[in-house]
Design an enzyme around this catalytic site. Structure first.
Site, PDB file in Angstrom:
ATOM      1  N   HIS A 124      -9.412  12.494  42.103  1.00  0.00           N
ATOM      2  CA  HIS A 124      -9.752  12.334  41.309  1.00  0.00           C
ATOM      3  C   HIS A 124      -8.979  12.225  39.870  1.00  0.00           C
ATOM      4  O   HIS A 124      -7.514  12.833  40.695  1.00  0.00           O
ATOM      5  CB  HIS A 124     -10.393  13.644  40.002  1.00  0.00           C
ATOM      6  CG  HIS A 124     -10.993  13.679  38.412  1.00  0.00           C
ATOM      7  ND1 HIS A 124     -10.261  13.779  37.592  1.00  0.00           N
ATOM      8  CD2 HIS A 124     -12.829  13.158  38.818  1.00  0.00           C
ATOM      9  CE1 HIS A 124     -11.590  12.988  36.909  1.00  0.00           C
ATOM     10  NE2 HIS A 124     -12.416  13.269  37.243  1.00  0.00           N
ATOM     11  N   GLN A 204     -16.058  19.701  41.824  1.00  0.00           N
ATOM     12  CA  GLN A 204     -17.432  19.059  42.780  1.00  0.00           C
ATOM     13  C   GLN A 204     -18.131  20.627  43.228  1.00  0.00           C
ATOM     14  O   GLN A 204     -19.006  20.760  44.051  1.00  0.00           O
ATOM     15  CB  GLN A 204     -17.893  17.636  43.283  1.00  0.00           C
ATOM     16  CG  GLN A 204     -17.121  17.131  42.661  1.00  0.00           C
ATOM     17  CD  GLN A 204     -18.175  16.560  41.294  1.00  0.00           C
ATOM     18  OE1 GLN A 204     -19.571  17.271  41.310  1.00  0.00           O
ATOM     19  NE2 GLN A 204     -17.721  16.102  39.762  1.00  0.00           N
ATOM     20  N   CYS A 365     -12.590   7.470  37.178  1.00  0.00           N
ATOM     21  CA  CYS A 365     -11.853   8.365  37.257  1.00  0.00           C
ATOM     22  C   CYS A 365     -11.055   8.610  38.509  1.00  0.00           C
ATOM     23  O   CYS A 365     -10.402   9.653  38.815  1.00  0.00           O
ATOM     24  CB  CYS A 365     -11.996  10.097  36.110  1.00  0.00           C
ATOM     25  SG  CYS A 365     -12.942   9.576  35.272  1.00  0.00           S
TER      26      CYS A 365
END
Ligand code: PMP
Length: 408
Positions: A124, A204, A365
């Protein structure tokens, strides 16, 4: 699907009860941010209506109560991720703030000209840009470990990139685009074998995997509350005490000091050394409530249900003509990203929205990863345990309709 009862679970989430454009909301964007259970909303409300007072400062009743709750929240996080000590839990505003804190403070202490920071191609932006900025400040170099066509991180290539000058390896636990679970324990072992510490971006991972930072052996682990059913504006940087002790404070201000004079300032002990200014104690208590909620669910069943739903999503979407999925490697959980030939992701997401279906679109992203796969953007479905197979069926039918509308 297994016996996990998502219908009951859904009742805990008021936002899921609403309609948008006169259609029942189908919320499939939980990897961006998760909806909040009532107990988290109630906790935030109680903090505002009963317990609000600034922490670590005054001696009055409310201040003491609020401080206790804030520190209990830290202990809840410590227990949740199995850290050795609550000193190792730094509250931040989220993953991004946690990684920036690390980039500045770790970078100030240990990174110099000619040194290297190693990231992966599937990170990310939050786990790329702070390291790029650090490298620019220090004259260091950012190295990038590749993924293959299935999205799998090339651990051999990563190992080969760890050299004499590598100061830190930074890797996502689970990719927010591919949903692939990286072999983080193995990565930690191979980095440690060369004496290099590891940061895991757990934004995540914390949602879908049980996290035991001691078992993983990682030196730093960052995550956000809002993806874990907690409020926005709260997150965590876990760091091994022996690193955090040696790292200089990042931001200066109240709460992070021991004593201030114009002759010089001394700093507070961990963890407050890294928590300048009024803490987000309300967010921290909301995070503790969210962890409590997660712990009240049958963990193994919830996990199996989520996995089955992700697999079901892959199966159903695979049947759509012209749909390309990214990240075929396993283990994979939480997110399914794809494009549809001839259909711009933004058009598809806009049409789905009008049917009450919320999914993510764009570069997610992760522009370097988009480039790796030769696309400008993708569509991303991220089901959580409050979603149902019926919702995935509705999504599939809606996507078929989108194709027809745009291509025929
Ligand atoms: N890393 C990953 C893997 C993410 O999925 C996200 C959020 N999409 C972030 C970092 C950044 O998290 P936040 O915006 O909450 O700081």
């Amino acid at each position: 699907m297994n016996t996990f009862n998502s219908t009951t679970i859904r009742r805990d989430f008021p936002a899921l009860q609403q309609q948008v454009y006169g259609k029942p909301l189908i919320y499939l964007d939980s990897a961006a941010t998760a909806q909040k259970p009532q107990c988290v909303i109630d906790t935030v409300n109680a903090m505002h209506t009963q317990w609000n007072a600034n922490v670590h400062r005054a001696v009055h009743y409310l201040a003491v109560q609020c401080t206790e709750r804030y520190e209990q929240a830290r202990e809840t996080v410590r227990r949740f991720i199995h850290a050795l000590s609550a000193q190792e839990i730094i509250f931040t505003s989220g993953t991004t703030a946690a990684i920036n804190l690390l980039a500045f403070s770790f970078g100030e202490r240990w990174v110099g000209a000619g040194d290297e920071i190693l990231v992966t191609e599937a990170e990310h932006h939050s786990n790329i840009v702070p390291w790029q900025q650090l490298c620019a400040r220090k004259g260091a170099t950012l190295k990038v470990a590749p993924v293959d066509d299935s999205g799998r991180l090339q651990t051999d290539a990563l190992a080969a990139l760890i050299g004499e000058r590598t100061r830190l390896v930074c890797v996502a636990h689970i990719s927010n685009v591919l949903g692939i679970v990286n072999p983080v324990k193995e990565i930690v072992q191979l980095a440690h074998a060369r004496g290099v510490p590891v940061l895991i971006d757990g934004a995540q991972g914390i949602v879908h995997e049980p996290v035991d930072v001691q078992a993983l052996g990682c030196d730093f682990y960052a995550f956000s509350g809002h993806k874990l059913y907690a409020p926005t504006g709260i997150g965590v940087l876990y760091g091994k005490e022996r690193y955090l002790e040696q790292m200089p404070p990042w931001q200066g201000g109240g709460d992070m000091i021991a004593s201030v004079s114009f002759a010089g300032t001394t700093f507070a002990d961990l963890p407050l050394k890294f928590e300048a200014g009024t803490a987000n104690y309300i967010g921290a208590c909301g995070l503790a409530a969210a962890i409590g909620y997660m712990e009240s669910l049958p963990a193994a069943e919830a996990h199996r249900y989520e996995q089955a739903l992700a697999d079901y999503t892959v199966r159903r979407l695979s049947a759509i003509e012209g749909l390309r999925m990214y990240g075929a490697a396993t283990p994979k959980t939480g997110v399914v990203s794809f494009t549809v030939d001839g259909v711009h992701p933004l058009d598809a997401a806009t049409i789905l929205d009008k049917s009450g279906i919320a999914i993510r679109t764009g570069h997610l992203c992760a522009e370097p990863l988009m480039r790796r796969f030769g696309v400008h953007g993708m569509l991303r479905v991220s089901p959580a345990f409050y979603n149902t197979p019926d919702e995935i069926d509705t999504l599939t039918a809606a996507l078929q309709k989108v194709r027809k509308m745009i291509l025929f």
